[in-house]
Enzyme design. Structure first.
Site, PDB file in Angstrom:
ATOM      1  N   ASN A  71       0.853  -1.192   0.000  1.00 28.34           N
ATOM      2  CA  ASN A  71       0.000   0.000   0.000  1.00 28.34           C
ATOM      3  C   ASN A  71       0.888   1.242   0.000  1.00 28.34           C
ATOM      4  O   ASN A  71       1.554   1.538   0.985  1.00 28.34           O
ATOM      5  CB  ASN A  71      -0.898  -0.024   1.244  1.00 28.34           C
ATOM      6  CG  ASN A  71      -1.734   1.233   1.391  1.00 28.34           C
ATOM      7  OD1 ASN A  71      -1.913   1.991   0.444  1.00 28.34           O
ATOM      8  ND2 ASN A  71      -2.256   1.448   2.574  1.00 28.34           N
ATOM      9  N   LYS A 111      -0.034   4.260  -0.047  1.00 28.08           N
ATOM     10  CA  LYS A 111      -0.686   5.387   0.621  1.00 28.08           C
ATOM     11  C   LYS A 111      -0.556   6.645  -0.266  1.00 28.08           C
ATOM     12  O   LYS A 111      -0.619   6.547  -1.474  1.00 28.08           O
ATOM     13  CB  LYS A 111      -0.116   5.578   2.023  1.00 28.08           C
ATOM     14  CG  LYS A 111      -0.216   4.306   2.868  1.00 28.08           C
ATOM     15  CD  LYS A 111       0.157   4.523   4.321  1.00 28.08           C
ATOM     16  CE  LYS A 111       0.017   3.226   5.098  1.00 28.08           C
ATOM     17  NZ  LYS A 111       0.266   3.427   6.546  1.00 28.08           N
ATOM     18  N   HIS A 157      -9.128   0.812   5.356  1.00 29.44           N
ATOM     19  CA  HIS A 157      -7.836   1.059   5.995  1.00 29.44           C
ATOM     20  C   HIS A 157      -8.035   1.999   7.180  1.00 29.44           C
ATOM     21  O   HIS A 157      -8.868   2.903   7.135  1.00 29.44           O
ATOM     22  CB  HIS A 157      -6.850   1.657   5.002  1.00 29.44           C
ATOM     23  CG  HIS A 157      -5.444   1.680   5.508  1.00 29.44           C
ATOM     24  ND1 HIS A 157      -4.990   2.648   6.374  1.00 29.44           N
ATOM     25  CD2 HIS A 157      -4.390   0.838   5.305  1.00 29.44           C
ATOM     26  CE1 HIS A 157      -3.731   2.425   6.675  1.00 29.44           C
ATOM     27  NE2 HIS A 157      -3.333   1.327   6.039  1.00 29.44           N
ATOM     28  N   GLU A 209      -6.581   4.495   8.222  1.00 27.54           N
ATOM     29  CA  GLU A 209      -6.473   5.920   7.920  1.00 27.54           C
ATOM     30  C   GLU A 209      -7.763   6.447   7.287  1.00 27.54           C
ATOM     31  O   GLU A 209      -8.148   7.594   7.510  1.00 27.54           O
ATOM     32  CB  GLU A 209      -5.264   6.164   7.020  1.00 27.54           C
ATOM     33  CG  GLU A 209      -3.958   5.935   7.763  1.00 27.54           C
ATOM     34  CD  GLU A 209      -2.779   5.578   6.879  1.00 27.54           C
ATOM     35  OE1 GLU A 209      -1.708   5.288   7.437  1.00 27.54           O
ATOM     36  OE2 GLU A 209      -2.924   5.573   5.638  1.00 27.54           O
ATOM     37  N   GLU A 231      -4.671  -5.123  10.830  1.00 28.95           N
ATOM     38  CA  GLU A 231      -3.636  -4.102  11.015  1.00 28.95           C
ATOM     39  C   GLU A 231      -3.852  -3.402  12.357  1.00 28.95           C
ATOM     40  O   GLU A 231      -4.677  -2.492  12.445  1.00 28.95           O
ATOM     41  CB  GLU A 231      -3.691  -3.072   9.888  1.00 28.95           C
ATOM     42  CG  GLU A 231      -3.413  -3.654   8.516  1.00 28.95           C
ATOM     43  CD  GLU A 231      -3.092  -2.561   7.508  1.00 28.95           C
ATOM     44  OE1 GLU A 231      -2.022  -2.633   6.894  1.00 28.95           O
ATOM     45  OE2 GLU A 231      -3.903  -1.638   7.356  1.00 28.95           O
ATOM     46  N   GLY A 283       3.127   2.209  10.829  1.00 36.56           N
ATOM     47  CA  GLY A 283       4.020   3.346  10.636  1.00 36.56           C
ATOM     48  C   GLY A 283       4.744   3.801  11.885  1.00 36.56           C
ATOM     49  O   GLY A 283       5.400   4.837  11.886  1.00 36.56           O
ATOM     50  N   SER A 295       3.886  -2.136  10.273  1.00 43.66           N
ATOM     51  CA  SER A 295       5.353  -2.042  10.299  1.00 43.66           C
ATOM     52  C   SER A 295       6.021  -3.350   9.886  1.00 43.66           C
ATOM     53  O   SER A 295       7.040  -3.759  10.456  1.00 43.66           O
ATOM     54  CB  SER A 295       5.847  -1.599  11.692  1.00 43.66           C
ATOM     55  OG  SER A 295       5.388  -0.292  11.987  1.00 43.66           O
TER      56      SER A 295
END
Length: 239
Positions: A5, A7, A91, A93, A163, A169, A209
């Site tokens: 991904n 992003k 996701h 985010e 996730e 991240g 990560s």
């Protein structure tokens, strides 16, 4: 399955060079593993044009709406017209930064599957939820919304990407044991709430990560069927 991904990263030069230098040099058996890369919508066609080697190109998102007066959106019809067969939904985010609800994610998943797409549905808990023992509750709630929209047969087009938000991240990674425990609980949920067949066949990916340094140890776990990689998917180490 191993998904990358991107992003909101990359430019035109990268969209041309990364496929040539990394994706097209991958050595894998497409009968045993699916490799998927999700660039930005802006770079999708460029990555498609430059990617070979059985790598699927996916969207990171799709619209709840169809064609029409929806400025800034892109519909599933447009995505399919581009020859794209894979997408992410849900996701963290999208959920936390752009307000997508469990129901939004579920409907987007349904729309994609009804139009012949394969969907990587992202689920996962925040750090506070992990620390207060609510991981299973959060995952079950997010999965139940999807289950309410899909028929049992449509789960054949679903890949679940677990996730933990606290590991995305941040450099923090769930230990292989913690990740395996959560993946096993997700599989148990599928068996109890969808079907035993879905529990046996739906792939459950780990994201958070993931890198070349920890992937081997994670993939050795029984219920980890692959990865959804974020930042590391932009580097040659994704190879």
């Amino acid at each position: 399955m191993v998904g990358g991904n991107w992003k909101c990263n990359g430019n035109l030069a990268f969209a041309k060079s990364f496929p040539a230098e990394v994706l097209n040099t991958l050595k894998f058996d497409p009968k045993k593993v699916d490799v998927v890369v999700a660039p930005t919508a802006l770079h999708l066609s460029t990555v498609q044009a430059n990617t070979k080697n059985n790598v699927h190109v996916a969207t990171q998102n799709l619209s709840l709406t169809g064609d029409g007066a929806f400025t800034g959106e892109f519909s599933v019809g447009m995505i399919r017209d581009m020859g794209v067969t894979h997408t992410l939904t849900g996701h963290s985010e999208r959920r936390s930064l752009f307000g997508e609800t469990d129901q939004d994610v579920a409907v987007k998943t349904k729309i994609a599957i009804e139009n012949g797409m394969n969907v990587m549905v992202c689920i996962g808990e925040q750090l506070e939820e992990r620390e207060t023992g609510k991981t299973d509750e959060v995952n079950a709630r997010q999965l139940q919304a999807v289950a309410d929209e899909l028929s049992e047969g449509q789960w054949g087009n679903v890949v679940v990407a677990y996730e933990p938000v606290w590991a995305i991240g941040t450099g923090k990674v769930a230990t292989p044991q913690v990740a395996q425990e959560t993946h096993a609980e997700i599989r148990e949920w599928l068996a109890a709430n969808v079907s035993k067949e879905a529990a046996a066949t739906v792939r459950i990916l780990y994201g958070g990560s993931v890198s070349d340094a920890n992937a081997a140890e994670l993939i050795a776990m029984e219920d980890i069927d692959g990865f959804l990689v974020g930042g590391a998917s932009l580097k040659p180490a994704f190879h």
